[in-house]
Design an enzyme around this catalytic site. Structure first.
Site, short mmCIF file in Angstrom:
data_model
loop_
_atom_site.label_atom_id
_atom_site.label_comp_id
_atom_site.label_asym_id
_atom_site.label_seq_id
_atom_site.Cartn_x
_atom_site.Cartn_y
_atom_site.Cartn_z
N ASP A 154 -13.97 -0.43 -2.49
CA ASP A 154 -13.46 -0.75 -3.82
C ASP A 154 -12.00 -0.34 -3.83
O ASP A 154 -11.67 0.85 -3.79
CB ASP A 154 -14.25 0.01 -4.88
CG ASP A 154 -13.78 -0.28 -6.30
OD1 ASP A 154 -12.78 -1.02 -6.47
OD2 ASP A 154 -14.40 0.25 -7.24
N ASN A 187 -5.18 -8.57 0.46
CA ASN A 187 -5.59 -9.86 -0.06
C ASN A 187 -6.51 -9.76 -1.28
O ASN A 187 -6.69 -10.73 -2.00
CB ASN A 187 -6.29 -10.65 1.06
CG ASN A 187 -6.84 -11.97 0.60
OD1 ASN A 187 -6.10 -12.88 0.26
ND2 ASN A 187 -8.17 -12.08 0.57
N SER A 246 1.04 -12.21 -2.66
CA SER A 246 1.44 -12.52 -4.02
C SER A 246 0.91 -13.92 -4.32
O SER A 246 -0.26 -14.21 -4.10
CB SER A 246 2.96 -12.44 -4.16
OG SER A 246 3.38 -12.77 -5.47
N TYR A 263 -1.65 -12.61 -14.92
CA TYR A 263 -1.78 -12.83 -13.48
C TYR A 263 -0.40 -12.93 -12.84
O TYR A 263 -0.13 -12.31 -11.80
CB TYR A 263 -2.59 -14.10 -13.21
CG TYR A 263 -2.69 -14.45 -11.74
CD1 TYR A 263 -3.54 -13.76 -10.89
CD2 TYR A 263 -1.93 -15.50 -11.20
CE1 TYR A 263 -3.63 -14.08 -9.55
CE2 TYR A 263 -2.01 -15.82 -9.86
CZ TYR A 263 -2.86 -15.11 -9.03
OH TYR A 263 -2.95 -15.43 -7.70
N LYS A 310 1.42 -10.53 -9.85
CA LYS A 310 1.95 -11.05 -8.59
C LYS A 310 3.46 -10.83 -8.48
O LYS A 310 3.99 -10.67 -7.37
CB LYS A 310 1.59 -12.53 -8.45
CG LYS A 310 0.08 -12.75 -8.29
CD LYS A 310 -0.49 -11.94 -7.12
CE LYS A 310 -1.94 -12.23 -6.84
NZ LYS A 310 -2.46 -11.46 -5.67
#
Length: 281
Positions: free
Chosen positions: A58, A85, A136, A151, A155
């Site tokens: 995690d 990732n 990203s 979101y 990124k």
């Protein structure tokens, strides 16, 4: 004979992460792969050799991250390449998303990667070598996607701390690469990798329209080939001089260039105004 590098790939049970793990194993690399669901990871990778170390990790739990990284080093002796990732997409306008929804996205997409970096850097410093790929998105370079603000922000944050890391770790022999993928034909836009706002507001026409475009036009028609992306990761990891910014896909390149042109145009248009703020002007 040159020894193959040891890779760590987080969020490896699906998407680009899974494709990369499979290609690495096929090429003879040693690979530690993590997922919150180790059974899904084992099932998807389907590799029983000693070169593959599946781990349930995690990224938000710092103890889980530390334990996993220590086990990788105990198993393979070192780590050479890290691919941060793990993450998910969160759709919703800034007004729609609750504080909890926004923080959860930051926890995984941003703080999860930072947890991995903190715990792998002591080994990289000792080795005086290592490469970190932080994933990203083109949405971390071009932010004008209505309904993707949080979101996008996660990124953009990934891009920002990767740039700093590249400068901080340069004399340590460590390379940092921020990766900006465009749309790739993976399950990223499908349920499980994408979350919708719990309390949507109908008046946000642009955001709703973009959701429909993704569902009806983008899914299944993504231009990016994940197999080719995985090959690029492997090629870049072997380069002596690595790029700090790595854009993947023709759509990513187009959107990035369009934004740079917009910025250049706006800087020129408002240059006299912007420069007027210096003392003496």
């Amino acid at each position: 004979m040159e020894t193959k590098k040891v890779w760590l790939v987080t969020g490896a049970s699906k998407g680009l992460g899974l494709t990369l793990v499979k290609k690495l194993l096929d090429a003879g690399y040693k690979v530690a792969a993590t997922s919150r669901d180790i059974n899904a990871l084992r099932s998807e990778v389907s590799h029983s050799g000693s070169e593959f170390l599946p781990l349930q990790m995690d990224v938000v739990d710092e103890q889980s991250v530390a334990k996993s990284i220590n086990r990788i080093v105990d198993t393979f002796g070192m780590i050479d390449v890290v691919v941060n990732n793990a993450g998910y997409g969160q759709i919703g306008t800034l007004e729609e998303l609750s504080d909890k929804e926004a923080r959860q996205n930051f926890d995984i997409n941003v703080f999860g990667s930072l947890n991995v970096i903190r715990h792998v850097m002591p080994y990289f410093r000792k080795q005086h070598a290592g490469t970190i790929f932080n994933i990203s998105s083109i949405a971390g370079f071009l932010g004008t996607f209505p309904g993707w603000g949080i979101y996008n922000a996660t990124k953009f944050a990934v891009a920002g701390f990767t740039e700093a890391l590249s400068a901080e770790a340069k004399s340590l022999g460590v390379s940092a690469v921020v990766v900006y993928p465009g749309y790739f034909k993976t399950n990223f836009l499908l349920k499980g990798s994408m979350r919708l706002a719990q309390n949507p507001i109908a008046e946000y026409k642009e955001a709703r329209d973009l959701e429909v475009i993704h569902e009806e036009q983008v899914i299944g028609n993504q231009p990016g080939d994940p197999e080719k992306a995985a090959a690029v990761f492997i090629e870049v990891a072997e380069m002596e001089t690595k790029p700090l910014h790595l854009f993947l896909g023709s759509d990513s390149y187009k959107m990035a260039r369009d934004k740079m042109a917009t910025i250049e145009n706006e800087m020129t248009t408002y240059e006299s105004l912007g420069l007027s703020t210096d003392f003496g002007n």
